[in-house]
Scaffold this active site. Structure first.
Site, PDB file in Angstrom:
ATOM      1  N   ARG A 144      -3.608  -4.013  -2.512  1.00  0.00           N
ATOM      2  CA  ARG A 144      -2.287  -3.944  -3.114  1.00  0.00           C
ATOM      3  C   ARG A 144      -1.297  -3.598  -1.998  1.00  0.00           C
ATOM      4  O   ARG A 144      -1.647  -2.926  -1.033  1.00  0.00           O
ATOM      5  CB  ARG A 144      -2.230  -2.867  -4.200  1.00  0.00           C
ATOM      6  CG  ARG A 144      -3.236  -3.050  -5.337  1.00  0.00           C
ATOM      7  CD  ARG A 144      -3.145  -1.897  -6.321  1.00  0.00           C
ATOM      8  NE  ARG A 144      -4.090  -2.053  -7.421  1.00  0.00           N
ATOM      9  CZ  ARG A 144      -5.296  -1.507  -7.461  1.00  0.00           C
ATOM     10  NH1 ARG A 144      -5.718  -0.751  -6.447  1.00  0.00           N
ATOM     11  NH2 ARG A 144      -6.091  -1.695  -8.502  1.00  0.00           N
ATOM     12  N   LYS A 169      -4.024   2.869  -7.354  1.00  0.00           N
ATOM     13  CA  LYS A 169      -3.342   2.749  -8.638  1.00  0.00           C
ATOM     14  C   LYS A 169      -3.826   3.780  -9.648  1.00  0.00           C
ATOM     15  O   LYS A 169      -3.075   4.224 -10.502  1.00  0.00           O
ATOM     16  CB  LYS A 169      -3.550   1.321  -9.178  1.00  0.00           C
ATOM     17  CG  LYS A 169      -2.765   1.004 -10.429  1.00  0.00           C
ATOM     18  CD  LYS A 169      -2.957  -0.441 -10.811  1.00  0.00           C
ATOM     19  CE  LYS A 169      -2.153  -0.806 -12.044  1.00  0.00           C
ATOM     20  NZ  LYS A 169      -2.326  -2.229 -12.421  1.00  0.00           N
TER      21      LYS A 169
END
Length: 311
Positions: A144, A169
């Protein structure tokens, strides 16, 4: 109990379960601002619908707001803070087409990398070498953007060829193995970085002044790069290929390679989920957009299985 108090308790509950809930918090704060800080039991259906519907067409964001508020009211009802939910019972279909992740071809990836020097020329805030290596890492390791930008020099172990990714996350950390080519690329990049600093806490990717890259600057540079490289698709600005699609592309290209090599996907897909930092396999499956090549290989695999089963 007032809406702001219930919202605070709900956010605390979710984060205690290991969720960052940042996007959801933004929606809940906007909801509190639109509704006003009044008792949650006094909020009428009409004002809730006004907030969800907004002023434009029904999009995926409508569904996002609906699901976030549904979670809030389920929490409140379960704890006796509300008696019923004012949300509608049916979810309308979006009037705007659902966004489909873009899977870059190898030729398009090459064009993007070849055009980095143009996108980073002049007064660009990000240096060419920094941006090129960031793109290579996003695709090569399937990270990410937030994970890549949070990396420090000390988080890269070139001897054992892995990254130590922190604050993902879901508040978890993980080790991300690196392939031989990507390890060599990062080794050369870090050797050049060490000419400026040897501090392990220094950001791996930074601006010219040494400060960490921001997501907004990276996304802006990528939009410029994408335009220069001519990597576009129909559907207007809202549907153009994104930086995050490099992560989708990484997953799809890996599965295609496994198909071609006759690998056991049932065994490897859970490993891919772990590698990408997903909490379960379903999250990884959403990344595997069915490109024509992936469909063809999947069909061929099934055809071979069916023929073999009949013999």
């Amino acid at each position: 109990m007032n809406l702001s108090q219930v919202t605070f308790l709900y956010l605390s509950h979710k984060r205690a379960l290991g969720r960052k809930f940042r996007a959801e918090e933004d929606i809940l704060r906007a909801f509190c601002k639109a509704i006003g800080d009044r008792p949650i039991t006094a909020i009428e259906r009409e004002v809730v619908l006004t907030f969800i519907n907004g002023k434009g067409p029904i999009t995926e964001y409508w569904t996002k707001k609906y699901r976030v508020l549904s979670g809030l009211y389920r929490y409140a009802i379960a704890r006796g803070l509300a008696k019923a939910s004012p949300l509608p019972r049916t979810i309308p279909k979006p009037t705007v087409p659902v966004f489909v992740p873009y899977i870059y071809s190898h030729e398009e990836l090459k064009r993007l990398l070849d055009t980095v020097s143009t996108a980073c020329a002049g007064r660009a805030s990000i240096e060419e070498d920094v941006f090129r290596n960031l793109l290579l890492l996003l695709y090569g390791a399937g990270l990410r953007l937030s994970e890549a930008l949070a990396l420090t020099l000390g988080a890269v172990d070139l001897t054992q060829a892995y990254l130590h990714v922190h604050e993902t996350k879901f508040f978890k950390s993980r080790l991300v193995p690196l392939g031989k080519d990507l390890t060599t690329i990062l080794s050369d990049y870090i050797s050049n970085r060490h000419k400026r600093t040897t501090q392990l806490e220094s950001p791996l990717f930074c601006f010219r002044d040494g400060s960490p890259l921001s997501q907004s600057a990276v996304r802006s540079t990528f939009r410029r790069l994408r335009s220069y490289a001519g990597v576009l698709r129909d559907g207007g600005s809202r549907h153009q290929p994104r930086l995050h699609d490099l992560r989708h592309t990484s997953a799809v290209h890996r599965v295609i390679a496994w198909y071609r090599n006759g690998a056991d996907l049932q065994e490897l897909l859970p490993k891919l989920a772990t590698y990408m930092g997903h909490v379960d396999l379903s999250a990884t499956q959403r990344y595997l957009t069915m490109t024509p090549e992936l469909l063809r290989l999947a069909s061929l695999r099934f055809e071979n299985y069916a023929i073999g089963d009949q013999s």
